[in-house]
Design a protein around this motif. Structure first.
Motif, mmCIF file in Angstrom:
data_model
loop_
_atom_site.group_PDB
_atom_site.id
_atom_site.type_symbol
_atom_site.label_atom_id
_atom_site.label_comp_id
_atom_site.label_asym_id
_atom_site.label_seq_id
_atom_site.Cartn_x
_atom_site.Cartn_y
_atom_site.Cartn_z
ATOM 1 N N LEU A 232 28.918 29.955 -21.643
ATOM 2 C CA LEU A 232 29.605 28.705 -21.293
ATOM 3 C C LEU A 232 29.125 28.182 -19.941
ATOM 4 O O LEU A 232 28.876 26.980 -19.772
ATOM 5 N N LEU A 233 28.991 29.074 -18.967
ATOM 6 C CA LEU A 233 28.519 28.667 -17.639
ATOM 7 C C LEU A 233 27.069 28.186 -17.699
ATOM 8 O O LEU A 233 26.700 27.205 -17.038
ATOM 9 N N SER A 234 26.253 28.873 -18.493
ATOM 10 C CA SER A 234 24.841 28.484 -18.617
ATOM 11 C C SER A 234 24.709 27.128 -19.293
ATOM 12 O O SER A 234 23.864 26.302 -18.890
ATOM 13 N N TYR A 235 25.525 26.880 -20.295
ATOM 14 C CA TYR A 235 25.482 25.590 -20.982
ATOM 15 C C TYR A 235 25.905 24.465 -20.036
ATOM 16 O O TYR A 235 25.284 23.398 -20.002
ATOM 17 N N ALA A 236 26.945 24.729 -19.239
ATOM 18 C CA ALA A 236 27.380 23.741 -18.244
ATOM 19 C C ALA A 236 26.271 23.489 -17.226
ATOM 20 O O ALA A 236 26.029 22.339 -16.818
ATOM 21 N N GLY A 237 25.569 24.553 -16.825
ATOM 22 C CA GLY A 237 24.462 24.403 -15.887
ATOM 23 C C GLY A 237 23.318 23.601 -16.475
ATOM 24 O O GLY A 237 22.696 22.778 -15.789
ATOM 25 N N TYR A 238 23.024 23.817 -17.745
ATOM 26 C CA TYR A 238 21.969 23.071 -18.439
ATOM 27 C C TYR A 238 22.283 21.576 -18.478
ATOM 28 O O TYR A 238 21.426 20.739 -18.166
ATOM 29 N N LEU A 239 23.527 21.237 -18.831
ATOM 30 C CA LEU A 239 23.912 19.820 -18.860
ATOM 31 C C LEU A 239 23.862 19.211 -17.462
ATOM 32 O O LEU A 239 23.392 18.083 -17.283
#
Length: 320
Positions: free
Chosen positions: A306-313
């Motif tokens: 979840l944190l990585s996906y938020a970072g990607y966006l």
């Protein structure tokens, strides 16, 4: 007023896709239930295909209209959203022990599909040859799951369920849900593509940004609804199977028709190749590599995803 109408119709498109997907998935799940197919197979095939319908329709409509960034961005962005956001939520809410033999074939097919899109995309476009390879992977996926279904299904149990629960009223209800679900998805997809592009233009935001965020997450909402439902019923394997199936279908069954709808090889941007696909690889690695050694999904994996996906966006928005 015109701006308000634009956002309103975009929101209407999302609602139609959500409700249409809900109806469609419910009808598909009912068909699977009366057939006696195991939950994982249901998730990886029938529900996976049903919940991928919004991505398929949105991308084809976008490609037919010449908006290739919307088409490819939605297809790949939806896979990334499914993995980082939806599977992340599933693992955070309900980590499970797994039987690796149940997931290995789908994980391998997904990995090969992503690699094919990346390698073919290095030429700058998805060609007829690339599309043919993706279709072959889709066929392999279907054959694999049909084989597994045949190995597990109990014909006698299916017959009992059919006799006890199927009535004319239920059949009519499911047909109506199927029809309205399809209509909602198609109509909502049309609104989403048209007004998503309009919003991007009015804000001066590249279409790719809208496609990998609002549109990709919007078309992935049926998967999210299915995941939440599976979590509430403590059927985590259905959720994981659904997401794996949807991801394979999004890559192998969305891009080839988009190329046909576009009428020529489908362009692939550098951002897709060197930002979106590596992000998908990283999220998939977080999800599956530790699991090979621990034989289970852990809550920490869900948090990191979840944190990585938020970072990607965040990175994608900042760099544009």
């Amino acid at each position: 007023m015109e701006t308000f109408l634009m956002y309103f119709l975009f929101a209407v498109g999302l609602v139609l896709i959500i409700k249409g997907g809900d109806f469609f998935v419910d009808a598909a799940a009912w068909l699977a239930e009366v057939s006696g197919i195991p939950h994982f197979i249901v998730g990886a095939t029938i529900v996976g295909l049903a919940t991928s319908l919004p991505e398929i329709i949105v991308s084809i409509i976008a490609a037919a209209g010449g908006d290739v960034e919307m088409a490819t961005g939605n297809a790949i962005g939806s896979v990334t959203a499914n993995t980082g956001l939806i599977l992340g939520i599933s693992l955070f809410a309900m980590p499970i022990a797994i039987k690796l033999r149940k997931y290995y074939p789908q994980v391998i097919l997904l990995t090969v599909s992503v690699l094919c899109v990346f390698l073919f995309g290095l030429s700058g476009e998805i060609t007829v040859v690339a599309s043919a390879v993706l279709v072959l992977l889709l066929i392999a996926f279907v054959v694999l799951n049909v084989r597994d279904a045949k190995a597990h299904i109990s014909e006698n149990e299916a017959a009992v369920i059919e006799r006890e629960s199927i009535t004319k009223g239920i059949v009519v209800k499911k047909i109506v849900m199927f029809v309205f679900g399809c209509a909602g998805i198609i109509g909502g997809s049309e609104l989403l593509v048209n007004y998503g592009s309009a919003i991007a233009a009015s804000l001066g935001v590249p279409t790719r940004i809208i496609s990998i965020s609002a549109v990709a997450i919007g078309t992935s909402l049926p998967e999210l609804v299915t995941t939440i439902s599976a979590i509430s019923k403590k059927q985590a394997s259905l959720s994981v199977g659904n997401i794996l199936g949807s991801n394979i279908i999004d890559l192998t069954f969305v891009l080839p028709p988009c190329m046909l709808a576009y009428g020529k090889p489908l362009p692939v941007s550098n951002e897709t190749l060197f930002v979106d696909l590596p992000a998908l690889f990283a999220l998939s690695a977080i999800c599956f590599v530790p699991t090979v050694f621990t034989k289970k999904f852990s809550r920490w994996q869900g948090v990191v995803m979840l944190l990585s996906y938020a970072g990607y966006l965040t990175y994608t928005f900042i760099t544009h």
